[in-house]
Design a protein around this motif. Structure first.
Motif, mmCIF file in Angstrom:
data_model
loop_
_atom_site.group_PDB
_atom_site.id
_atom_site.type_symbol
_atom_site.label_atom_id
_atom_site.label_comp_id
_atom_site.label_asym_id
_atom_site.label_seq_id
_atom_site.Cartn_x
_atom_site.Cartn_y
_atom_site.Cartn_z
ATOM 1 N N SER A 102 -5.508 -13.037 10.711
ATOM 2 C CA SER A 102 -5.826 -14.167 9.822
ATOM 3 C C SER A 102 -6.265 -15.381 10.622
ATOM 4 O O SER A 102 -7.215 -16.070 10.243
ATOM 5 C CB SER A 102 -4.625 -14.505 8.949
ATOM 6 O OG SER A 102 -4.302 -13.417 8.110
ATOM 7 N N ALA A 103 -5.570 -15.676 11.710
ATOM 8 C CA ALA A 103 -5.943 -16.811 12.559
ATOM 9 C C ALA A 103 -7.340 -16.598 13.130
ATOM 10 O O ALA A 103 -8.147 -17.536 13.170
ATOM 11 C CB ALA A 103 -4.925 -16.991 13.683
ATOM 12 N N GLY A 104 -7.624 -15.385 13.559
ATOM 13 C CA GLY A 104 -8.956 -15.084 14.093
ATOM 14 C C GLY A 104 -10.042 -15.262 13.050
ATOM 15 O O GLY A 104 -11.096 -15.850 13.325
ATOM 16 N N LEU A 105 -9.790 -14.755 11.848
ATOM 17 C CA LEU A 105 -10.768 -14.897 10.777
ATOM 18 C C LEU A 105 -10.973 -16.365 10.417
ATOM 19 O O LEU A 105 -12.111 -16.831 10.270
ATOM 20 C CB LEU A 105 -10.320 -14.112 9.541
ATOM 21 C CG LEU A 105 -11.230 -14.245 8.324
ATOM 22 C CD1 LEU A 105 -12.598 -13.645 8.609
ATOM 23 C CD2 LEU A 105 -10.593 -13.579 7.117
ATOM 24 N N CYS A 106 -9.875 -17.116 10.300
ATOM 25 C CA CYS A 106 -9.985 -18.544 9.970
ATOM 26 C C CYS A 106 -10.709 -19.303 11.073
ATOM 27 O O CYS A 106 -11.517 -20.195 10.794
ATOM 28 C CB CYS A 106 -8.605 -19.146 9.724
ATOM 29 S SG CYS A 106 -7.823 -18.529 8.223
ATOM 30 N N GLY A 107 -10.430 -18.967 12.314
ATOM 31 C CA GLY A 107 -11.128 -19.606 13.429
ATOM 32 C C GLY A 107 -12.612 -19.305 13.417
ATOM 33 O O GLY A 107 -13.444 -20.187 13.663
ATOM 34 N N PHE A 108 -12.965 -18.062 13.098
ATOM 35 C CA PHE A 108 -14.374 -17.668 13.012
ATOM 36 C C PHE A 108 -15.084 -18.432 11.902
ATOM 37 O O PHE A 108 -16.173 -18.983 12.105
ATOM 38 C CB PHE A 108 -14.461 -16.154 12.767
ATOM 39 C CG PHE A 108 -15.857 -15.661 12.538
ATOM 40 C CD1 PHE A 108 -16.728 -15.485 13.606
ATOM 41 C CD2 PHE A 108 -16.295 -15.364 11.255
ATOM 42 C CE1 PHE A 108 -18.018 -15.026 13.392
ATOM 43 C CE2 PHE A 108 -17.582 -14.912 11.035
ATOM 44 C CZ PHE A 108 -18.450 -14.745 12.111
ATOM 45 N N VAL A 109 -14.466 -18.491 10.729
ATOM 46 C CA VAL A 109 -15.055 -19.224 9.607
ATOM 47 C C VAL A 109 -15.151 -20.713 9.942
ATOM 48 O O VAL A 109 -16.172 -21.360 9.647
ATOM 49 C CB VAL A 109 -14.258 -18.985 8.306
ATOM 50 C CG1 VAL A 109 -14.742 -19.892 7.186
ATOM 51 C CG2 VAL A 109 -14.359 -17.525 7.880
ATOM 52 N N ALA A 110 -14.110 -21.271 10.555
ATOM 53 C CA ALA A 110 -14.124 -22.694 10.921
ATOM 54 C C ALA A 110 -15.263 -22.998 11.884
ATOM 55 O O ALA A 110 -15.996 -23.985 11.699
ATOM 56 C CB ALA A 110 -12.784 -23.105 11.527
ATOM 57 N N ALA A 111 -15.418 -22.184 12.920
ATOM 58 C CA ALA A 111 -16.483 -22.423 13.898
ATOM 59 C C ALA A 111 -17.855 -22.384 13.226
ATOM 60 O O ALA A 111 -18.712 -23.239 13.488
ATOM 61 C CB ALA A 111 -16.402 -21.383 15.017
#
Length: 174
Positions: A102-111
């Motif tokens: 989830s953190a990885g996905l959120c980080g990807f979307v945020a970037a």
């Protein structure tokens, strides 16, 4: 290092709490704006071309900036039956994997949302409505919200997943 981490986690918790309050305020303002627009249209025959789009932007903002607070407050959907079916050890690893993914996905979307925000700012993108607000504004709220959510997941991973595993390893098996 632990003192710096605790200060970061406390600062993020305080920021997320204020974002939760701001989100609630945005929802209330949105309700007032839409109610006023309906009343003005109905009684005065004066529809607006900006009220709906403003409210959509405020609801986008409230949804994204409150996501990290919702995670910290345990307000997200949880499937408790999976916890009951699996052993405690398997659940620890399942939760760690779920939080990391989830953190990885959120980080990807945020970037990508920050990149989209910068592009919309640089190129002057506007909505194709008659009001034509700048599109970098809702994109920035999405980027901010997803960044805060990724950071909240990071705090959750360290404080609730990794630290307890290290504590158990340090004191032997219980």
């Amino acid at each position: 290092m632990a003192r710096v981490w605790r200060a970061f986690a406390r600062a993020l918790a305080a920021l997320n709490l204020w974002m939760g309050y701001a989100a609630g305020l945005l929802v209330a303002i949105s309700a007032l704006v839409l109610t006023a627009e309906v009343l003005l249209r109905y009684f005065l025959g004066s529809p607006s071309d900006w009220a709906l789009e403003l409210c959509i932007t405020m609801l986008i903002a409230s949804t994204f900036v409150s996501a990290a607070y919702t995670l910290a407050a345990r307000g997200h959907v949880n499937i408790d039956i999976v916890d009951a079916l699996l052993s405690a050890g398997v659940n620890r690893w399942r939760l760690l994997f779920a939080d990391a993914a989830s953190a990885g996905l959120c980080g990807f979307v945020a970037a990508n949302a920050w990149r989209l925000t910068a592009t919309a700012w640089r190129e002057g993108w506007v909505s194709n409505s008659t009001w034509g607000p700048k599109l970098w504004v809702p994109f920035a709220f999405i980027a901010l919200g997803m960044s805060l959510l990724a950071l909240q997941y990071l705090v959750q991973i360290v404080d609730e997943r990794v630290a307890p595993m290290l504590q158990r390893g340090r004191h032997g098996r219980a």
